[in-house]
Design a protein around this motif. Structure first.
Motif, short mmCIF file in Angstrom:
data_model
loop_
_atom_site.label_atom_id
_atom_site.label_comp_id
_atom_site.label_asym_id
_atom_site.label_seq_id
_atom_site.Cartn_x
_atom_site.Cartn_y
_atom_site.Cartn_z
N PRO A 144 56.99 27.96 41.44
CA PRO A 144 56.39 27.56 42.72
C PRO A 144 56.29 28.68 43.75
CG PRO A 144 58.67 26.89 42.70
CD PRO A 144 58.41 27.57 41.38
N TYR A 145 56.03 29.90 43.31
CA TYR A 145 55.96 31.04 44.21
C TYR A 145 54.56 31.66 44.10
CZ TYR A 145 60.97 30.32 43.77
OH TYR A 145 62.21 29.75 43.74
N TRP A 146 53.76 31.47 45.14
CA TRP A 146 52.36 31.85 45.01
C TRP A 146 52.17 33.35 44.84
CZ3 TRP A 146 49.83 35.16 48.27
CH2 TRP A 146 50.35 35.37 49.55
N ARG A 147 53.03 34.16 45.46
CA ARG A 147 52.88 35.61 45.32
C ARG A 147 53.14 36.05 43.87
NH1 ARG A 147 55.07 34.98 50.44
NH2 ARG A 147 53.92 36.02 52.12
N VAL A 148 54.15 35.47 43.26
CA VAL A 148 54.46 35.79 41.86
C VAL A 148 53.28 35.40 40.97
CG1 VAL A 148 55.96 35.23 39.90
CG2 VAL A 148 56.94 35.55 42.18
N ASN A 149 52.74 34.21 41.18
CA ASN A 149 51.62 33.73 40.37
C ASN A 149 50.36 34.56 40.59
OD1 ASN A 149 53.29 31.71 39.35
ND2 ASN A 149 52.73 30.27 40.97
N ALA A 150 50.14 34.95 41.84
CA ALA A 150 48.96 35.78 42.14
C ALA A 150 49.07 37.14 41.45
CB ALA A 150 48.82 35.96 43.66
N ARG A 151 50.26 37.75 41.51
CA ARG A 151 50.45 39.04 40.84
C ARG A 151 50.22 38.92 39.34
NH1 ARG A 151 54.76 39.89 44.51
NH2 ARG A 151 56.27 39.14 42.97
N HIS A 152 50.70 37.82 38.78
CA HIS A 152 50.54 37.60 37.34
C HIS A 152 49.06 37.56 36.97
CE1 HIS A 152 51.53 35.78 33.37
NE2 HIS A 152 50.32 35.27 33.53
N ILE A 153 48.28 36.75 37.68
CA ILE A 153 46.86 36.62 37.37
C ILE A 153 46.15 37.95 37.55
CG2 ILE A 153 44.69 35.56 38.14
CD1 ILE A 153 46.30 33.02 38.77
N LEU A 154 46.37 38.60 38.67
CA LEU A 154 45.66 39.85 38.96
C LEU A 154 46.02 40.96 37.98
CD1 LEU A 154 45.88 39.77 42.86
CD2 LEU A 154 43.86 39.35 41.44
N SER A 155 47.21 40.91 37.41
CA SER A 155 47.61 41.93 36.44
C SER A 155 46.95 41.72 35.08
CB SER A 155 49.13 41.93 36.25
OG SER A 155 49.56 40.78 35.54
N MET A 156 46.37 40.54 34.86
CA MET A 156 45.80 40.22 33.55
C MET A 156 44.29 40.01 33.58
SD MET A 156 48.65 37.79 31.75
CE MET A 156 47.89 38.06 30.15
N VAL A 157 43.66 40.26 34.72
CA VAL A 157 42.21 40.07 34.81
C VAL A 157 41.50 40.99 33.83
CG1 VAL A 157 40.21 40.45 36.31
CG2 VAL A 157 42.22 39.25 37.18
N GLN A 158 40.57 40.41 33.07
CA GLN A 158 39.81 41.17 32.08
C GLN A 158 38.50 40.45 31.79
OE1 GLN A 158 41.57 40.37 27.90
NE2 GLN A 158 43.28 40.02 29.31
N PRO A 159 37.46 41.17 31.39
CA PRO A 159 36.18 40.52 31.08
C PRO A 159 36.35 39.44 30.02
CG PRO A 159 35.88 42.89 31.22
CD PRO A 159 37.37 42.65 31.27
N GLY A 160 35.73 38.28 30.27
CA GLY A 160 35.79 37.19 29.31
C GLY A 160 37.04 36.35 29.38
N GLY A 161 37.91 36.60 30.36
CA GLY A 161 39.15 35.86 30.47
C GLY A 161 38.96 34.43 30.97
N VAL A 162 39.94 33.59 30.68
CA VAL A 162 39.95 32.20 31.16
C VAL A 162 41.26 31.99 31.91
CG1 VAL A 162 39.87 29.77 30.55
CG2 VAL A 162 38.53 31.43 29.21
N ILE A 163 41.16 31.84 33.22
CA ILE A 163 42.35 31.61 34.07
C ILE A 163 42.69 30.13 34.07
CG2 ILE A 163 43.29 31.78 36.40
CD1 ILE A 163 41.26 34.07 36.89
N ILE A 164 43.96 29.83 33.93
CA ILE A 164 44.46 28.46 34.02
C ILE A 164 45.38 28.38 35.24
CG2 ILE A 164 45.75 26.62 32.89
CD1 ILE A 164 45.30 28.18 30.23
N CYS A 165 45.04 27.49 36.17
CA CYS A 165 45.97 27.21 37.26
C CYS A 165 45.89 25.71 37.58
CB CYS A 165 45.72 28.09 38.48
SG CYS A 165 44.09 27.95 39.19
N HIS A 166 46.64 25.27 38.55
CA HIS A 166 46.80 23.84 38.75
C HIS A 166 46.58 23.39 40.18
CE1 HIS A 166 48.60 24.35 34.80
NE2 HIS A 166 48.52 23.05 34.63
N ASP A 167 45.81 22.34 40.31
CA ASP A 167 45.67 21.60 41.55
C ASP A 167 46.96 20.80 41.77
OD1 ASP A 167 44.57 20.25 43.74
OD2 ASP A 167 42.75 19.68 42.70
N ARG A 168 47.05 20.08 42.86
CA ARG A 168 48.17 19.15 43.12
C ARG A 168 49.47 19.87 43.44
NH1 ARG A 168 49.59 15.43 38.23
NH2 ARG A 168 51.29 16.94 38.10
#
Length: 260
Positions: free
Chosen positions: A205-229
């Motif tokens: 539940p730490y948005w900064r940790v999750n943001a760093r994770h996503i941004l470190s793995m961005v690549q062409p053709g990727g599929v990001i999974i995150c959650h509403d609610r």
């Protein structure tokens, strides 16, 4: 005058060898522990590209990523709709981004207008069954019934807005699937969608940790999974979406990724 030999101050050869063996054994033990116990968790948290390619080859009917050199990435958001959905829509609109929202049917009553707003905004609706539970644990009859029930809700939202519901995507609850499920999903003319960039945001539940994770793995053709609610998803997307756009990427739906 007696002068002590430096040899007397050295450890005997046997002690040298024993100390060296002890160090080597300790290093081996540390390496073994990392490989056996730590790396598997890291590979789940940040799966290497080679592993994702293997998955995509082994299960070609399941979407993990798309092989492309084009700077395009799919954003998928599970557990919609919720009290946070409209804030997420605002972030996407401000950044000229699109997403596929996977709908949980039990959360729709009272939020039908939110589904219509999502469709009007150019978002895509996917199927996440009726309840937030592991889909793999359901019988074929239960899962089929739930998928069709959610499909009726999605169809109604598209019909009300006057947009054709073209592509049917299903993401299993908890992200686990089986051969039995794959067979059922194919029969129902759906495509199973997972992904390759997942910050495990329901558990972290730490948005900064999750943001760093996503941004470190961005690549062409990727599929990001995150959650509403989740309250921490909105600040995470406020950081992630404009940053990905600034890197020259288009953020699209699952259909947009497959069409690219």
């Amino acid at each position: 005058m007696f002068r002590p030999s430096f040899r007397l101050l050295r450890l005997p050869t046997k002690l040298h060898r024993r100390a060296r063996r002890s160090r080597l054994f300790t290093m081996f033990l540390v390496l073994f522990t990392i490989i056996t116990f730590i790396y598997p968790f890291y590979a789940i948290y940040k799966p290497p590209s080679l592993l994702i390619r293997y998955f995509q080859h082994h299960w070609p009917d399941v979407l993990f990523h798309v092989e492309t050199k084009e700077k395009v990435i799919a954003l998928t958001i599970d557990d919609a709709p919720s009290p946070y959905t409209e804030e997420i829509l605002d972030i996407l609109k401000e950044n000229d981004a699109q997403a596929t929202f996977f709908v949980i049917g039990s959360q729709v009553p009272g939020r039908e207008e939110t589904l219509r707003k999502m469709v009007r905004a150019g978002m895509e609706l996917g199927n996440h069954a009726m309840h937030d539970e592991p889909s793999r644990a359901l019988s074929d009859e239960q899962l089929e019934s739930q998928i069709y029930e959610v499909e009726d809700m999605i169809n109604l939202a598209y019909d009300d807005v006057g947009v054709e519901y073209l592509n049917r995507y299903f993401r299993p609850g908890s992200g686990f699937f089986s051969d039995r499920m794959r067979k059922l999903i194919r029969k129902m003319k759906y495509k199973l969608v997972l992904g390759n960039i997942y910050p495990h945001d329901p558990q972290i539940p730490y948005w900064r940790v999750n943001a760093r994770h996503i941004l470190s793995m961005v690549q062409p053709g990727g599929v990001i999974i995150c959650h509403d609610r989740r309250g921490w998803t909105v600040p995470m997307l406020k950081k992630v979406v404009p940053e990905i756009k600034s890197r020259g990427y288009r953020i699209v739906t699952v259909s947009g990724l497959l069409e690219s």
